[in-house]
Design a protein around this motif. Sequence first.
Motif, mmCIF file in Angstrom:
data_model
loop_
_atom_site.group_PDB
_atom_site.id
_atom_site.type_symbol
_atom_site.label_atom_id
_atom_site.label_comp_id
_atom_site.label_asym_id
_atom_site.label_seq_id
_atom_site.Cartn_x
_atom_site.Cartn_y
_atom_site.Cartn_z
ATOM 1 N N GLN A 40 -30.267 -47.738 114.943
ATOM 2 C CA GLN A 40 -30.424 -46.323 115.228
ATOM 3 C C GLN A 40 -31.036 -46.141 116.618
ATOM 4 O O GLN A 40 -32.043 -46.738 116.954
ATOM 5 C CB GLN A 40 -31.327 -45.670 114.189
ATOM 6 C CG GLN A 40 -31.469 -44.184 114.356
ATOM 7 C CD GLN A 40 -32.363 -43.584 113.282
ATOM 8 O OE1 GLN A 40 -32.968 -44.297 112.506
ATOM 9 N NE2 GLN A 40 -32.442 -42.285 113.259
ATOM 10 N N ALA A 41 -30.383 -45.307 117.420
ATOM 11 C CA ALA A 41 -30.859 -45.051 118.778
ATOM 12 C C ALA A 41 -32.017 -44.053 118.745
ATOM 13 O O ALA A 41 -32.109 -43.227 117.837
ATOM 14 C CB ALA A 41 -29.727 -44.495 119.628
ATOM 15 N N PRO A 42 -32.886 -44.125 119.728
ATOM 16 C CA PRO A 42 -33.973 -43.147 119.780
ATOM 17 C C PRO A 42 -33.422 -41.757 120.085
ATOM 18 O O PRO A 42 -32.346 -41.623 120.672
ATOM 19 C CB PRO A 42 -34.857 -43.656 120.920
ATOM 20 C CG PRO A 42 -33.995 -44.547 121.721
ATOM 21 C CD PRO A 42 -32.961 -45.102 120.794
ATOM 22 N N PRO A 43 -34.133 -40.712 119.701
ATOM 23 C CA PRO A 43 -33.636 -39.360 119.940
ATOM 24 C C PRO A 43 -33.600 -39.034 121.434
ATOM 25 O O PRO A 43 -34.399 -39.535 122.216
ATOM 26 C CB PRO A 43 -34.647 -38.466 119.216
ATOM 27 C CG PRO A 43 -35.881 -39.294 119.141
ATOM 28 C CD PRO A 43 -35.430 -40.713 119.045
ATOM 29 N N ILE A 44 -32.642 -38.207 121.804
ATOM 30 C CA ILE A 44 -32.507 -37.777 123.195
ATOM 31 C C ILE A 44 -33.268 -36.458 123.338
ATOM 32 O O ILE A 44 -32.906 -35.449 122.727
ATOM 33 C CB ILE A 44 -31.026 -37.593 123.568
ATOM 34 C CG1 ILE A 44 -30.300 -38.919 123.419
ATOM 35 C CG2 ILE A 44 -30.895 -37.048 124.974
ATOM 36 C CD1 ILE A 44 -28.808 -38.823 123.553
ATOM 37 N N ASN A 45 -34.311 -36.467 124.140
ATOM 38 C CA ASN A 45 -35.125 -35.270 124.352
ATOM 39 C C ASN A 45 -34.681 -34.603 125.649
ATOM 40 O O ASN A 45 -35.273 -34.789 126.704
ATOM 41 C CB ASN A 45 -36.610 -35.635 124.420
ATOM 42 C CG ASN A 45 -37.109 -36.205 123.117
ATOM 43 O OD1 ASN A 45 -36.662 -35.801 122.061
ATOM 44 N ND2 ASN A 45 -38.017 -37.148 123.191
ATOM 45 N N ALA A 46 -33.626 -33.811 125.561
ATOM 46 C CA ALA A 46 -33.090 -33.136 126.742
ATOM 47 C C ALA A 46 -33.641 -31.716 126.802
ATOM 48 O O ALA A 46 -33.899 -31.080 125.783
ATOM 49 C CB ALA A 46 -31.573 -33.113 126.678
ATOM 50 N N SER A 47 -33.784 -31.229 128.025
ATOM 51 C CA SER A 47 -34.310 -29.879 128.189
ATOM 52 C C SER A 47 -33.234 -28.823 127.958
ATOM 53 O O SER A 47 -33.551 -27.657 127.722
ATOM 54 C CB SER A 47 -34.923 -29.710 129.577
ATOM 55 O OG SER A 47 -33.955 -29.957 130.574
ATOM 56 N N THR A 49 -28.826 -28.228 126.482
ATOM 57 C CA THR A 49 -27.700 -28.841 125.784
ATOM 58 C C THR A 49 -26.768 -29.555 126.757
ATOM 59 O O THR A 49 -26.178 -30.582 126.414
ATOM 60 C CB THR A 49 -26.906 -27.800 124.981
ATOM 61 O OG1 THR A 49 -26.471 -26.775 125.859
ATOM 62 C CG2 THR A 49 -27.760 -27.204 123.886
ATOM 63 N N GLU A 50 -26.647 -29.026 127.981
ATOM 64 C CA GLU A 50 -25.791 -29.674 128.982
ATOM 65 C C GLU A 50 -26.325 -31.061 129.325
ATOM 66 O O GLU A 50 -25.561 -32.023 129.451
ATOM 67 C CB GLU A 50 -25.713 -28.824 130.250
ATOM 68 C CG GLU A 50 -24.971 -27.523 130.076
ATOM 69 C CD GLU A 50 -25.033 -26.653 131.329
ATOM 70 O OE1 GLU A 50 -25.764 -27.010 132.263
ATOM 71 O OE2 GLU A 50 -24.343 -25.632 131.340
ATOM 72 N N GLU A 51 -27.619 -31.137 129.487
ATOM 73 C CA GLU A 51 -28.233 -32.421 129.803
ATOM 74 C C GLU A 51 -28.039 -33.403 128.646
ATOM 75 O O GLU A 51 -27.719 -34.574 128.853
ATOM 76 C CB GLU A 51 -29.719 -32.236 130.091
ATOM 77 C CG GLU A 51 -30.425 -33.503 130.522
ATOM 78 C CD GLU A 51 -31.908 -33.299 130.776
ATOM 79 O OE1 GLU A 51 -32.558 -34.286 131.140
ATOM 80 O OE2 GLU A 51 -32.407 -32.172 130.600
ATOM 81 N N TYR A 54 -24.485 -34.623 128.681
ATOM 82 C CA TYR A 54 -24.282 -35.571 129.778
ATOM 83 C C TYR A 54 -24.814 -36.954 129.399
ATOM 84 O O TYR A 54 -24.144 -37.966 129.625
ATOM 85 C CB TYR A 54 -24.967 -35.076 131.048
ATOM 86 C CG TYR A 54 -24.933 -36.092 132.163
ATOM 87 C CD1 TYR A 54 -23.765 -36.301 132.887
ATOM 88 C CD2 TYR A 54 -26.043 -36.860 132.470
ATOM 89 C CE1 TYR A 54 -23.718 -37.250 133.893
ATOM 90 C CE2 TYR A 54 -26.008 -37.816 133.469
ATOM 91 C CZ TYR A 54 -24.842 -37.996 134.187
ATOM 92 O OH TYR A 54 -24.800 -38.942 135.177
ATOM 93 N N VAL A 55 -25.971 -37.000 128.809
ATOM 94 C CA VAL A 55 -26.563 -38.277 128.413
ATOM 95 C C VAL A 55 -25.697 -38.953 127.353
ATOM 96 O O VAL A 55 -25.441 -40.165 127.420
ATOM 97 C CB VAL A 55 -28.013 -38.085 127.908
ATOM 98 C CG1 VAL A 55 -28.553 -39.361 127.289
ATOM 99 C CG2 VAL A 55 -28.900 -37.612 129.039
ATOM 100 N N LYS A 56 -25.198 -38.191 126.385
ATOM 101 C CA LYS A 56 -24.340 -38.761 125.343
ATOM 102 C C LYS A 56 -23.052 -39.311 125.941
ATOM 103 O O LYS A 56 -22.595 -40.403 125.559
ATOM 104 C CB LYS A 56 -24.032 -37.705 124.285
ATOM 105 C CG LYS A 56 -25.214 -37.392 123.398
ATOM 106 C CD LYS A 56 -24.880 -36.307 122.400
ATOM 107 C CE LYS A 56 -26.119 -35.898 121.618
ATOM 108 N NZ LYS A 56 -25.857 -34.775 120.714
ATOM 109 N N GLN A 57 -22.447 -38.586 126.884
ATOM 110 C CA GLN A 57 -21.220 -39.059 127.535
ATOM 111 C C GLN A 57 -21.497 -40.327 128.338
ATOM 112 O O GLN A 57 -20.694 -41.265 128.330
ATOM 113 C CB GLN A 57 -20.643 -37.983 128.453
ATOM 114 C CG GLN A 57 -20.032 -36.816 127.722
ATOM 115 C CD GLN A 57 -19.594 -35.714 128.676
ATOM 116 O OE1 GLN A 57 -19.864 -35.775 129.874
ATOM 117 N NE2 GLN A 57 -18.932 -34.707 128.127
#
Length: 72
Positions: A40-47, A49-51, A54-57
């Motif tokens: 399981q990957a750590p959660p992405i704490n983006a400021s 939804t676009e960010e 982008y991180v997921k892509q």
Amino acid sequence: MGAYFNIAGRKIATHHLVLGVLAAYGVGIKAALPKTDKTQAPPINASSTEEGDYVKQFLKAFEDEEAKQKAH
């Protein structure tokens, strides 16, 4: 010569007893530690939804490239 204990009619060297105790101690600690899911990957704490998108892509592209390199 080292010291020996007489256990069940056999002479057991003290250093063998120590190694057995340390091994049992290590196995006990390993059994007591909580099991973690390493897939399981750590959660992405983006400021935004676009960010986050982008991180997921970026991560998906990196994983695809890594899979290609492993195939070769």
